[in-house]
Design an enzyme around this catalytic site. Structure first.
Site, PDB file in Angstrom:
ATOM      1  N   CYS A 160       0.780  -1.233   0.000  1.00 23.40           N
ATOM      2  CA  CYS A 160       0.000   0.000   0.000  1.00 23.40           C
ATOM      3  C   CYS A 160       0.820   1.296   0.000  1.00 23.40           C
ATOM      4  O   CYS A 160       0.477   2.222  -0.735  1.00 23.40           O
ATOM      5  CB  CYS A 160      -1.027   0.000   1.127  1.00 23.40           C
ATOM      6  SG  CYS A 160      -0.531  -0.788   2.646  1.00 23.40           S
TER       7      CYS A 160
ATOM      8  N   ARG B 292       7.412 -11.138   4.962  1.00 23.70           N
ATOM      9  CA  ARG B 292       7.006 -10.964   6.357  1.00 23.70           C
ATOM     10  C   ARG B 292       7.723 -12.006   7.205  1.00 23.70           C
ATOM     11  O   ARG B 292       7.821 -13.167   6.814  1.00 23.70           O
ATOM     12  CB  ARG B 292       5.490 -11.117   6.509  1.00 23.70           C
ATOM     13  CG  ARG B 292       4.707 -10.069   5.739  1.00 23.70           C
ATOM     14  CD  ARG B 292       3.214 -10.231   5.899  1.00 23.70           C
ATOM     15  NE  ARG B 292       2.495  -9.283   5.066  1.00 23.70           N
ATOM     16  CZ  ARG B 292       1.172  -9.244   4.938  1.00 23.70           C
ATOM     17  NH1 ARG B 292       0.429 -10.116   5.614  1.00 23.70           N
ATOM     18  NH2 ARG B 292       0.591  -8.365   4.150  1.00 23.70           N
TER      19      ARG B 292
ATOM     20  N   GLN C 299       1.158 -10.868  -3.258  1.00 20.03           N
ATOM     21  CA  GLN C 299      -0.220 -10.434  -3.008  1.00 20.03           C
ATOM     22  C   GLN C 299      -0.820  -9.912  -4.303  1.00 20.03           C
ATOM     23  O   GLN C 299      -0.193  -9.106  -5.002  1.00 20.03           O
ATOM     24  CB  GLN C 299      -0.247  -9.307  -1.975  1.00 20.03           C
ATOM     25  CG  GLN C 299      -0.183  -9.762  -0.534  1.00 20.03           C
ATOM     26  CD  GLN C 299      -0.449  -8.602   0.414  1.00 20.03           C
ATOM     27  OE1 GLN C 299       0.068  -7.505   0.229  1.00 20.03           O
ATOM     28  NE2 GLN C 299      -1.249  -8.828   1.431  1.00 20.03           N
TER      29      GLN C 299
ATOM     30  N   ASP D   7      -2.707  -7.548  -4.998  1.00 20.12           N
ATOM     31  CA  ASP D   7      -3.174  -6.373  -4.280  1.00 20.12           C
ATOM     32  C   ASP D   7      -3.847  -5.378  -5.223  1.00 20.12           C
ATOM     33  O   ASP D   7      -3.564  -5.348  -6.421  1.00 20.12           O
ATOM     34  CB  ASP D   7      -1.961  -5.682  -3.644  1.00 20.12           C
ATOM     35  CG  ASP D   7      -2.203  -5.324  -2.194  1.00 20.12           C
ATOM     36  OD1 ASP D   7      -3.367  -5.220  -1.806  1.00 20.12           O
ATOM     37  OD2 ASP D   7      -1.215  -5.163  -1.463  1.00 20.12           O
TER      38      ASP D   7
ATOM     39  N   HIS E  76      -5.353  -1.078  -4.868  1.00 20.96           N
ATOM     40  CA  HIS E  76      -5.689   0.079  -4.048  1.00 20.96           C
ATOM     41  C   HIS E  76      -6.591   0.975  -4.876  1.00 20.96           C
ATOM     42  O   HIS E  76      -6.243   1.378  -5.986  1.00 20.96           O
ATOM     43  CB  HIS E  76      -4.419   0.788  -3.590  1.00 20.96           C
ATOM     44  CG  HIS E  76      -3.556  -0.114  -2.759  1.00 20.96           C
ATOM     45  ND1 HIS E  76      -2.480  -0.798  -3.290  1.00 20.96           N
ATOM     46  CD2 HIS E  76      -3.653  -0.499  -1.466  1.00 20.96           C
ATOM     47  CE1 HIS E  76      -1.940  -1.545  -2.342  1.00 20.96           C
ATOM     48  NE2 HIS E  76      -2.627  -1.385  -1.234  1.00 20.96           N
TER      49      HIS E  76
ATOM     50  N   LYS F  61     -12.437  -4.091   7.970  1.00 21.44           N
ATOM     51  CA  LYS F  61     -12.364  -4.847   6.717  1.00 21.44           C
ATOM     52  C   LYS F  61     -13.478  -5.884   6.652  1.00 21.44           C
ATOM     53  O   LYS F  61     -14.064  -6.274   7.659  1.00 21.44           O
ATOM     54  CB  LYS F  61     -11.004  -5.538   6.589  1.00 21.44           C
ATOM     55  CG  LYS F  61     -10.690  -6.523   7.712  1.00 21.44           C
ATOM     56  CD  LYS F  61      -9.331  -7.190   7.508  1.00 21.44           C
ATOM     57  CE  LYS F  61      -9.032  -8.166   8.644  1.00 21.44           C
ATOM     58  NZ  LYS F  61      -7.814  -8.961   8.401  1.00 21.44           N
TER      59      LYS F  61
ATOM     60  N   HIS G 177      -8.313  -0.947   0.215  1.00 17.73           N
ATOM     61  CA  HIS G 177      -7.297  -1.968  -0.040  1.00 17.73           C
ATOM     62  C   HIS G 177      -8.070  -3.267  -0.289  1.00 17.73           C
ATOM     63  O   HIS G 177      -9.010  -3.567   0.456  1.00 17.73           O
ATOM     64  CB  HIS G 177      -6.395  -2.214   1.182  1.00 17.73           C
ATOM     65  CG  HIS G 177      -5.785  -0.999   1.786  1.00 17.73           C
ATOM     66  ND1 HIS G 177      -4.427  -0.779   1.836  1.00 17.73           N
ATOM     67  CD2 HIS G 177      -6.342   0.076   2.423  1.00 17.73           C
ATOM     68  CE1 HIS G 177      -4.173   0.352   2.462  1.00 17.73           C
ATOM     69  NE2 HIS G 177      -5.326   0.889   2.833  1.00 17.73           N
TER      70      HIS G 177
END
Length: 641
Positions: free
Chosen positions: A335, A364, A382, A384, A386, A465, A511
């Site tokens: 992000c 991570r 990911q 991902d 945005h 979320k 997100h």
């Protein structure tokens, strides 16, 4: 008289001093037979709890998680009682015995080394205790009395636990027959409620999880209300073991894990086919839904992560390095990079919603003991995105995102349930911002008519979320997709857009991920399909099996034709019996095996054997190619008609 509010909002009156059990009997005798525990003003309690004030009472059956935990917590006490009975000459000391997801365990310190045979004996004794239908009785004592009681019993671990409590703590103990344990509860009314028990394994476990402490013996088990439900669960576990993605990943040559990089998976050519097909599909869907793709760096400096809040709220999960004497971090999330891409241009309200997707590799730090195949790794991609929107676009964009989720998950034959996760303790921002964001997500779910549950305190540190829990072919659930509503990071990064009034305004940010982690999603698909992938995902879609050498030329002609059309095809021309080669193609879970011999060469046909089927079918080669192309285009599996 007390006013008691039920879960559906109805209010009942009951005399002060009435137990929860007597109250539920007043509400419904049939319900009273199913209730295992209750929540009184949010606190899970035994049914023997006395009502002494106006309150809300929710009845908990085995259908509710807290009801299951009460029953399985009782099962752990039955386990401890059985071990105490059977091995009283082996200096048994009790440690802890909680309920856990799908079961329970209890830790023991004893002279005897337990075996699988012992587990059968213990389980038999547990069933005797269930038949005895012993009442569970709660007693509250002072800290001093509790220490004295357990010292007399020689229960050193219990004494240690109590001594760690404050001097004025009130201690609760539960007794069933001759057995008494230190416990906060809650429990079901009697051992007879635990009608179906299965002990599953015994393993080592350090006292309090520290390797500096003594290794204890931990017995794992599970418990259900009904034997039929237990049998169904055990069958599911057998199926899950057959489908273990680590086992199938090796057998099908998809990926490997090495001690040179714990938690960092290596994808083999077959695995890369699946991975790339998932990515190709992701890009195709996202193009149709109006997304643009970006890519952001893997390493960025400390200042960025301080601005985003990750440095303060996520630091223990991150990897770090130094460049030119400055602190940098390997990104655990995409992000912040997406923020910088947005900020690189001035945007107008006409640009919004702006949907930016990224297949971002993140790292991570996970403890080595938590690593598990592709499900728990230290680096993953990911899928991902945005989304930068105006406040008025929030609901419409959430609905648009769920539409995308519906399309993707249905492609893989996966259904889902939704969960709304609220503000965690470690979070940033005001209560007002969190309340507005949470209400926006709740409204979107309710207007869509999508059932959901509340998961208190499990939101991201920057916003609430919606999590999507996928259900696979054998009934297990996996948390994959998520939509997070963020009103904080746009402010931290000073993101703006020019509104219709010509003034600068703050965008809202969503997100979201669909697959979640591509690596984990591949692991889920391996287990969902038991390694037998749909044609469009299969690493090898067609295997051609010439009966003898003289049929090889025809086999290779077919291969070239299919290969040139984009099919993944191989020829097995080894000097082996055709039956052997067919069986091997089945073991490798290849969707189609084509046998070609004299008749096929002469007629321009193929004899088709689908994976998992015993019958064969003769088809024209061109008709077969068209069939496979249609299945690939429609994303249908080989077994679908």
């Amino acid at each position: 008289m007390l006013k008691i509010t039920l879960k559906d909002g109805a209010v009942r009156e009951v005399a002060e001093g009435t137990s929860v059990l007597d109250f539920v009997k007043q509400v419904s005798n049939s319900l009273a037979k199913k209730v295992l525990a209750a929540k009184v003003d949010g606190e899970t309690v035994d049914l023997t709890r006395v009502l002494d004030k106006d309150c809300q009472v929710d009845f908990l059956t085995f259908e509710e998680e807290d009801g299951r935990w009460a029953l399985r917590h009782t099962a752990s006490h039955i386990l401890a009682q059985a071990v105490k009975r059977l091995y009283k000459d082996n200096n048994v000391q009790l440690a802890i015995g909680p309920a856990i997801d799908n079961g329970f365990y209890y830790d023991f310190d004893m002279d005897r080394q337990l075996t699988e045979s012992d587990l059968r004996d213990i389980e038999k004794e547990m069933k005797k205790i269930v038949k005895e239908n012993l009442k569970l009785e709660r007693k509250e004592v002072s800290r001093a009395d509790a220490i004295a009681f357990f010292k007399e019993k020689g229960e050193n671990y219990k004494v240690e636990l109590i001594e760690d409590l404050p001097e004025d703590a009130t201690i609760s103990m539960y007794s069933q027959g001759e057995f008494t344990d230190l416990c906060a509860g809650p429990h079901v009314l009697s051992t007879g409620k635990v009608k179906a028990i299965k002990l599953q394994s015994v393993a080592g476990a350090y006292w309090r999880g520290s390797e500096k402490n003594k290794m204890l013996q931990r017995i794992y088990g599970t418990a259900f209300e009904k034997q039929a439900d237990l049998d169904e669960y055990l069958h599911m576990l057998e199926e899950a073991a057959k489908r273990d993605h680590r086992k199938l990943g090796k057998e099908l040559d998809l990926f490997s894990l090495h001690e040179e990089g714990p938690g960092f998976p290596f994808f083999h050519p077959n695995g890369m086919v699946i991975r790339n097909e998932l990515i190709n599909y992701w890009r195709e869907v996202h193009r149709r839904y109006g997304y643009q793709e970006i890519k952001t760096p893997m390493i960025m400096n400390r200042k960025l992560w301080e601005t985003s809040g990750h440095w303060d709220h996520y630091k223990e999960n991150m990897y770090f390095t130094k460049i030119d004497e400055e602190d940098y971090a390997v990104k655990p999330m995409n992000c912040p990079g997406g923020m910088l891409v947005y900020k690189s241009h001035q945007h107008s309200y006409r640009d919004l919603p702006l949907r930016m997707g990224e297949l971002g590799l993140v790292h991570r730090h996970e403890l080595s003991g938590a690593l598990h195949g592709l499900f728990r790794v230290r680096n993953f991609t990911q899928d991902d995105a945005h989304l930068f929107i105006t406040p008025s676009q929030i609901e419409e964009e959430i609905q648009h995102t769920i539409d995308l989720f519906d399309e993707v998950y249905s492609t893989f034959g996966l259904s889902y349930t939704a969960e709304l996760s609220t503000r965690p303790e470690d979070s940033m921002g005001s209560d007002e911002i969190w309340e507005n964001a949470t209400n926006a997500l709740r409204n979107a779910l309710e207007h869509r008519g999508l059932e959901y549950i509340i998961n208190e305190g499990d939101g991201a540190f920057y916003g609430p979320k919606i999590d999507f829990h996928l259900r696979d072919s054998i009934g297990r659930t996996w948390q994959c997709g998520t939509i997070q509503l963020d009103m904080l990071m746009p402010e931290k990064f000073d993101l703006t857009y020019v509104g219709e009034d010509g003034e600068k305004h703050r965008p809202v940010m969503l997100h979201r991920v669909v697959y979640g982690s591509i690596e984990r999603f591949i692991g889920i698909l391996i287990e969902n399909y038991a390694g037998a992938f749909p044609v469009w995902l299969a690493p090898v879609q067609v295997k051609i099996l010439p009966i003898t050498d003289k049929h090889a030329d025809y086999a290779y002609e077919l291969k070239k034709k299919m290969f040139d059309l984009g099919l993944r095809v191989e020829v097995d021309d080894r000097n082996e019996k055709t039956g052997y080669k067919i069986r091997e193609a089945q073991v490798k879970k290849i969707p189609y095996a084509l046998v070609v011999g004299d008749q096929e060469v002469e007629n321009g046909t193929v004899t088709v054997r689908r994976y998992g089927e015993k019958e064969t079918q003769s088809m024209g080669a061109e008709d077969f190619i068209k069939l496979v192309q249609e299945k690939i285009a429609s994303k249908k599996s080989a077994s679908e008609e």
